[in-house]
Write a protein that holds these residues in place. Structure first.
Motif, PDB file in Angstrom:
ATOM      1  N   TYR A  11      13.287 -47.028 -22.417  1.00 33.21           N
ATOM      2  CA  TYR A  11      13.915 -48.338 -22.426  1.00 33.21           C
ATOM      3  C   TYR A  11      14.600 -48.562 -23.762  1.00 33.21           C
ATOM      4  CZ  TYR A  11      10.492 -50.626 -25.485  1.00 33.21           C
ATOM      5  OH  TYR A  11       9.723 -51.002 -26.555  1.00 33.21           O
ATOM      6  N   THR A  12      15.571 -49.473 -23.770  1.00 34.62           N
ATOM      7  CA  THR A  12      16.250 -49.853 -24.999  1.00 34.62           C
ATOM      8  C   THR A  12      16.164 -51.357 -25.167  1.00 34.62           C
ATOM      9  OG1 THR A  12      18.395 -50.061 -23.902  1.00 34.62           O
ATOM     10  CG2 THR A  12      17.906 -47.943 -24.904  1.00 34.62           C
ATOM     11  N   LEU A  13      16.135 -51.774 -26.404  1.00 31.46           N
ATOM     12  CA  LEU A  13      16.180 -53.191 -26.751  1.00 31.46           C
ATOM     13  C   LEU A  13      17.489 -53.461 -27.459  1.00 31.46           C
ATOM     14  CD1 LEU A  13      12.649 -53.887 -28.291  1.00 31.46           C
ATOM     15  CD2 LEU A  13      13.546 -54.784 -26.141  1.00 31.46           C
ATOM     16  N   SER A  14      18.140 -54.553 -27.107  1.00 30.09           N
ATOM     17  CA  SER A  14      19.338 -54.977 -27.827  1.00 30.09           C
ATOM     18  C   SER A  14      19.324 -56.495 -27.906  1.00 30.09           C
ATOM     19  CB  SER A  14      20.608 -54.465 -27.133  1.00 30.09           C
ATOM     20  OG  SER A  14      20.672 -54.915 -25.803  1.00 30.09           O
ATOM     21  N   GLN A  15      19.995 -57.024 -28.908  1.00 29.00           N
ATOM     22  CA  GLN A  15      20.001 -58.467 -29.106  1.00 29.00           C
ATOM     23  C   GLN A  15      21.214 -59.069 -28.419  1.00 29.00           C
ATOM     24  OE1 GLN A  15      19.541 -59.622 -33.174  1.00 29.00           O
ATOM     25  NE2 GLN A  15      19.124 -61.739 -32.643  1.00 29.00           N
TER      26      GLN A  15
ATOM     27  N   LEU B  18      16.408 -61.106 -26.729  1.00 29.89           N
ATOM     28  CA  LEU B  18      16.515 -59.654 -26.616  1.00 29.89           C
ATOM     29  C   LEU B  18      16.713 -59.247 -25.165  1.00 29.89           C
ATOM     30  CD1 LEU B  18      13.779 -58.416 -29.095  1.00 29.89           C
ATOM     31  CD2 LEU B  18      16.241 -58.537 -29.446  1.00 29.89           C
ATOM     32  N   ARG B  19      17.457 -58.199 -24.984  1.00 30.37           N
ATOM     33  CA  ARG B  19      17.709 -57.628 -23.664  1.00 30.37           C
ATOM     34  C   ARG B  19      16.978 -56.299 -23.577  1.00 30.37           C
ATOM     35  NH1 ARG B  19      21.396 -57.570 -19.504  1.00 30.37           N
ATOM     36  NH2 ARG B  19      21.892 -55.510 -18.705  1.00 30.37           N
ATOM     37  N   ILE B  20      16.280 -56.103 -22.468  1.00 31.37           N
ATOM     38  CA  ILE B  20      15.601 -54.832 -22.220  1.00 31.37           C
ATOM     39  C   ILE B  20      16.337 -54.126 -21.098  1.00 31.37           C
ATOM     40  CG2 ILE B  20      13.481 -53.738 -21.441  1.00 31.37           C
ATOM     41  CD1 ILE B  20      11.960 -56.148 -22.480  1.00 31.37           C
ATOM     42  N   GLU B  21      16.678 -52.870 -21.345  1.00 29.41           N
ATOM     43  CA  GLU B  21      17.293 -52.053 -20.314  1.00 29.41           C
ATOM     44  C   GLU B  21      16.385 -50.865 -20.060  1.00 29.41           C
ATOM     45  OE1 GLU B  21      21.596 -51.420 -20.470  1.00 29.41           O
ATOM     46  OE2 GLU B  21      21.552 -52.661 -22.278  1.00 29.41           O
ATOM     47  N   PHE B  22      15.960 -50.711 -18.801  1.00 27.34           N
ATOM     48  CA  PHE B  22      15.088 -49.608 -18.417  1.00 27.34           C
ATOM     49  C   PHE B  22      15.945 -48.445 -17.958  1.00 27.34           C
ATOM     50  CE2 PHE B  22      11.073 -51.713 -18.702  1.00 27.34           C
ATOM     51  CZ  PHE B  22      11.365 -53.050 -18.510  1.00 27.34           C
ATOM     52  N   CYS B  23      15.657 -47.277 -18.495  1.00 29.40           N
ATOM     53  CA  CYS B  23      16.347 -46.045 -18.121  1.00 29.40           C
ATOM     54  C   CYS B  23      15.326 -45.189 -17.378  1.00 29.40           C
ATOM     55  CB  CYS B  23      16.832 -45.292 -19.360  1.00 29.40           C
ATOM     56  SG  CYS B  23      17.649 -46.340 -20.568  1.00 29.40           S
ATOM     57  N   GLY B  24      15.555 -44.887 -16.150  1.00 29.17           N
ATOM     58  CA  GLY B  24      14.607 -44.085 -15.394  1.00 29.17           C
ATOM     59  C   GLY B  24      13.814 -44.913 -14.418  1.00 29.17           C
TER      60      GLY B  24
END
Length: 124
Positions: free
Chosen positions: A105-109, A115-121
């Motif tokens: 996962y990645t965190l971005s502001q 914060l935005r969480i994007e799940f990869c997989g």
């Protein structure tokens, strides 16, 4: 492990399972104790998400409170993250939990400072 950032709020991808019903009690105390035995700490918990070791790892509760998904922050060193994730999975298994390594996962502001969480997989 020196990766990730602290968090104040989050969103989730539409491809993952929805949050468990509010009536299901989550064993956060047991999870915190298991992680502490491994030298790791819960740095933030929000709804069905548990951020571990300053966001290096993320646990997500499912409908069954003894089953969780494990995500690794994309900013982590892959070898170190794999070694630690393996230890986490084994220790949770010994403690009666099922931990499903589910990707990264990645965190971005966001512009509004959430914060935005994007799940990869998702779905792996």
């Amino acid at each position: 492990m020196n990766c990730g950032t602290s968090t104040s709020s989050c969103g989730s991808c539409s491809g993952c399972e929805s949050a468990p019903a509010a009536a299901v009690e989550k064993p956060l105390g047991k999870i915190t104790a298991i992680l502490a035995d491994l030298g790791l700490e819960v740095t933030y918990a929000y709804d069905d998400l548990v951020f571990v070791q300053h966001s290096a790892f993320l646990l997500q509760f499912l409908e069954d409170p003894t089953t969780l998904k494990l995500y690794t922050n994309t900013e982590c060193n892959p070898q170190e993250a794999n070694d630690t994730a393996s230890s986490i999975v084994l220790e949770f298994d010994r403690s009666g939990f099922t931990l499903d390594p589910s990707g990264k996962y990645t965190l971005s502001q966001n512009e509004d400072e959430t914060l935005r969480i994007e799940f990869c997989g998702c779905g792996n």
